[in-house]
Design a protein around this motif. Sequence first.
Motif, short mmCIF file in Angstrom:
data_model
loop_
_atom_site.label_atom_id
_atom_site.label_comp_id
_atom_site.label_asym_id
_atom_site.label_seq_id
_atom_site.Cartn_x
_atom_site.Cartn_y
_atom_site.Cartn_z
N ALA A 8 0.84 -1.21 0.00
CA ALA A 8 0.00 0.00 0.00
C ALA A 8 0.87 1.25 0.00
CB ALA A 8 -0.92 0.00 1.21
N PHE A 9 1.94 1.19 0.79
CA PHE A 9 2.84 2.34 0.85
C PHE A 9 3.51 2.57 -0.51
CE2 PHE A 9 6.99 4.26 1.59
CZ PHE A 9 6.63 5.38 2.34
N GLU A 10 3.91 1.49 -1.17
CA GLU A 10 4.55 1.61 -2.48
C GLU A 10 3.56 2.14 -3.53
OE1 GLU A 10 7.22 1.54 -5.58
OE2 GLU A 10 7.54 1.47 -3.40
N THR A 11 2.32 1.65 -3.45
CA THR A 11 1.30 2.13 -4.38
C THR A 11 1.03 3.62 -4.17
OG1 THR A 11 0.26 -0.05 -4.42
CG2 THR A 11 -1.06 1.81 -5.18
N MET A 12 0.96 4.02 -2.90
CA MET A 12 0.72 5.43 -2.58
C MET A 12 1.87 6.29 -3.09
SD MET A 12 -0.17 7.15 1.11
CE MET A 12 1.46 6.87 1.79
N ARG A 13 3.09 5.79 -2.94
CA ARG A 13 4.26 6.53 -3.42
C ARG A 13 4.21 6.71 -4.93
NH1 ARG A 13 9.03 5.78 -5.67
NH2 ARG A 13 8.61 3.53 -5.92
N GLN A 14 3.79 5.66 -5.63
CA GLN A 14 3.70 5.73 -7.09
C GLN A 14 2.65 6.75 -7.53
OE1 GLN A 14 2.99 1.73 -8.44
NE2 GLN A 14 5.06 1.01 -7.89
N TYR A 15 1.51 6.73 -6.83
CA TYR A 15 0.46 7.70 -7.17
C TYR A 15 0.94 9.13 -6.93
CZ TYR A 15 -3.34 4.37 -7.97
OH TYR A 15 -4.15 3.40 -8.49
N ARG A 16 1.62 9.32 -5.81
CA ARG A 16 2.13 10.66 -5.49
C ARG A 16 3.12 11.13 -6.55
NH1 ARG A 16 4.34 10.21 0.47
NH2 ARG A 16 4.91 12.39 0.07
N ASN A 17 3.99 10.24 -6.98
CA ASN A 17 4.97 10.61 -8.01
C ASN A 17 4.28 10.93 -9.34
OD1 ASN A 17 7.10 10.31 -6.24
ND2 ASN A 17 7.56 8.20 -6.86
N LYS A 18 3.27 10.13 -9.67
CA LYS A 18 2.54 10.38 -10.92
C LYS A 18 1.82 11.73 -10.87
CE LYS A 18 1.72 5.56 -12.26
NZ LYS A 18 0.67 4.52 -12.50
N ILE A 19 1.22 11.99 -9.71
CA ILE A 19 0.49 13.26 -9.57
C ILE A 19 1.46 14.44 -9.67
CG2 ILE A 19 -0.83 14.70 -7.97
CD1 ILE A 19 -2.12 12.12 -6.92
N LYS A 20 2.61 14.31 -9.01
CA LYS A 20 3.61 15.38 -9.08
C LYS A 20 4.08 15.58 -10.53
CE LYS A 20 5.49 15.00 -4.40
NZ LYS A 20 6.70 14.70 -3.59
N SER A 21 4.25 14.47 -11.23
CA SER A 21 4.69 14.55 -12.63
C SER A 21 3.64 15.27 -13.48
CB SER A 21 4.93 13.14 -13.18
OG SER A 21 5.26 13.19 -14.55
N GLU A 22 2.37 14.94 -13.27
CA GLU A 22 1.30 15.59 -14.02
C GLU A 22 1.18 17.06 -13.65
OE1 GLU A 22 -0.43 14.32 -16.55
OE2 GLU A 22 0.86 12.57 -16.32
N ILE A 23 1.45 17.36 -12.37
CA ILE A 23 1.42 18.76 -11.92
C ILE A 23 2.46 19.58 -12.67
CG2 ILE A 23 1.99 20.30 -10.00
CD1 ILE A 23 -0.74 19.28 -9.68
N VAL A 24 3.66 19.01 -12.80
CA VAL A 24 4.73 19.70 -13.53
C VAL A 24 4.32 19.93 -14.99
CG1 VAL A 24 7.10 19.51 -14.38
CG2 VAL A 24 6.56 18.85 -12.04
N LYS A 25 3.73 18.91 -15.58
CA LYS A 25 3.31 19.02 -16.98
C LYS A 25 2.22 20.07 -17.17
CE LYS A 25 4.35 14.18 -18.09
NZ LYS A 25 3.77 12.87 -18.48
N VAL A 26 1.23 20.04 -16.28
CA VAL A 26 0.13 20.98 -16.43
C VAL A 26 0.57 22.40 -16.10
CG1 VAL A 26 -0.90 21.01 -14.11
CG2 VAL A 26 -2.38 21.13 -16.11
N THR A 27 1.57 22.53 -15.22
CA THR A 27 2.13 23.85 -14.93
C THR A 27 2.76 24.44 -16.19
OG1 THR A 27 2.56 23.27 -12.62
CG2 THR A 27 3.76 25.15 -13.51
N GLN A 28 3.46 23.59 -16.93
CA GLN A 28 4.06 24.05 -18.19
C GLN A 28 2.97 24.38 -19.21
OE1 GLN A 28 7.44 24.64 -18.94
NE2 GLN A 28 6.33 25.66 -20.61
N ASP A 29 1.90 23.59 -19.20
CA ASP A 29 0.78 23.88 -20.10
C ASP A 29 0.18 25.25 -19.80
OD1 ASP A 29 1.02 21.51 -21.46
OD2 ASP A 29 -0.49 20.45 -20.27
N ILE A 30 0.04 25.54 -18.50
CA ILE A 30 -0.52 26.84 -18.10
C ILE A 30 0.37 27.97 -18.60
CG2 ILE A 30 -1.03 28.33 -16.13
CD1 ILE A 30 -1.90 25.82 -14.61
N ALA A 31 1.69 27.78 -18.46
CA ALA A 31 2.63 28.81 -18.93
C ALA A 31 2.51 29.00 -20.44
CB ALA A 31 4.06 28.41 -18.56
N ASN A 32 2.38 27.89 -21.16
CA ASN A 32 2.23 27.97 -22.62
C ASN A 32 0.92 28.66 -23.01
OD1 ASN A 32 4.66 26.65 -22.99
ND2 ASN A 32 3.72 24.62 -23.18
N ILE A 33 -0.14 28.34 -22.28
CA ILE A 33 -1.44 28.96 -22.55
C ILE A 33 -1.36 30.46 -22.33
CG2 ILE A 33 -3.80 29.19 -21.66
CD1 ILE A 33 -3.78 26.14 -21.22
#
Length: 240
Positions: A8-33
């Motif tokens: 469960a801890f490993e799964t939670m860590r993976q989700y957190r990393n994925k969310i952080k990765s998507e946050i970085v991507k969407v932040t760049q999208d916002i800058a581009n917009i």
Amino acid sequence: MSATSTQAFETMRQYRNKIKSEIVKVTQDIANIQQIQDRLEVAQKALQKTDDQKKAFSNYTTSETITLRKIVNADFHSTVCTLHLKDNLICHENCELEMESASGNDHFAACSYMGCGRCLVCDCGAKSVKLIYETQTLNKVLEDMKELYDRANEQHQQYSDDANNFQSTLANLQTTANAKYEEIHKLCKELSKICSRFNFVDELNANLESMRQDAKAIRNTNLRKNAEAEIARLEKLANN
């Protein structure tokens, strides 16, 4: 720690990393917009300016009335010198002599405007015609104004193409960002199933604060509101 807890801890860590990765991507999208929105606004202002210029320079043709000389038949005779006709010269208007079309004779010797065989007005021979005037209206192109109109029209078309391209790019960027928002929402939902008390906004507070500062730096009111709305949407997704 049990195997289940470890998983469960490993799964939670993976989700957190994925969310952080998507946050970085969407932040760049916002800058581009924001960048495309800014360029779109510039193009739209230029489009309006060139449209005003087109209207200002659209009347590049003007009408000009000129007076033309024309010889026609008349009820009376006028003595006109063929050599001086271009000078708008009538030697004797309404001459009382009979019409004489032949040349090389002394027909006009009796004319009161003749002296010693020569015309007192032009010093030449003459024949009987009437000279009248008629007017014609010509359309004239003001070349300097037409050049300004053509230039404004060319620029207007270019800015119109630019604005259309920016709008298309903006729509594509927004669609891409929306897909990332949905992915973040999905990941947050999955993460909350594992850890219901997990507050992702607190963990990403530094990221969100950086985005808020970037939004405050935007001078355009509409663009700033759009950026703030995206940040609020991101916070809402993480909390739900």
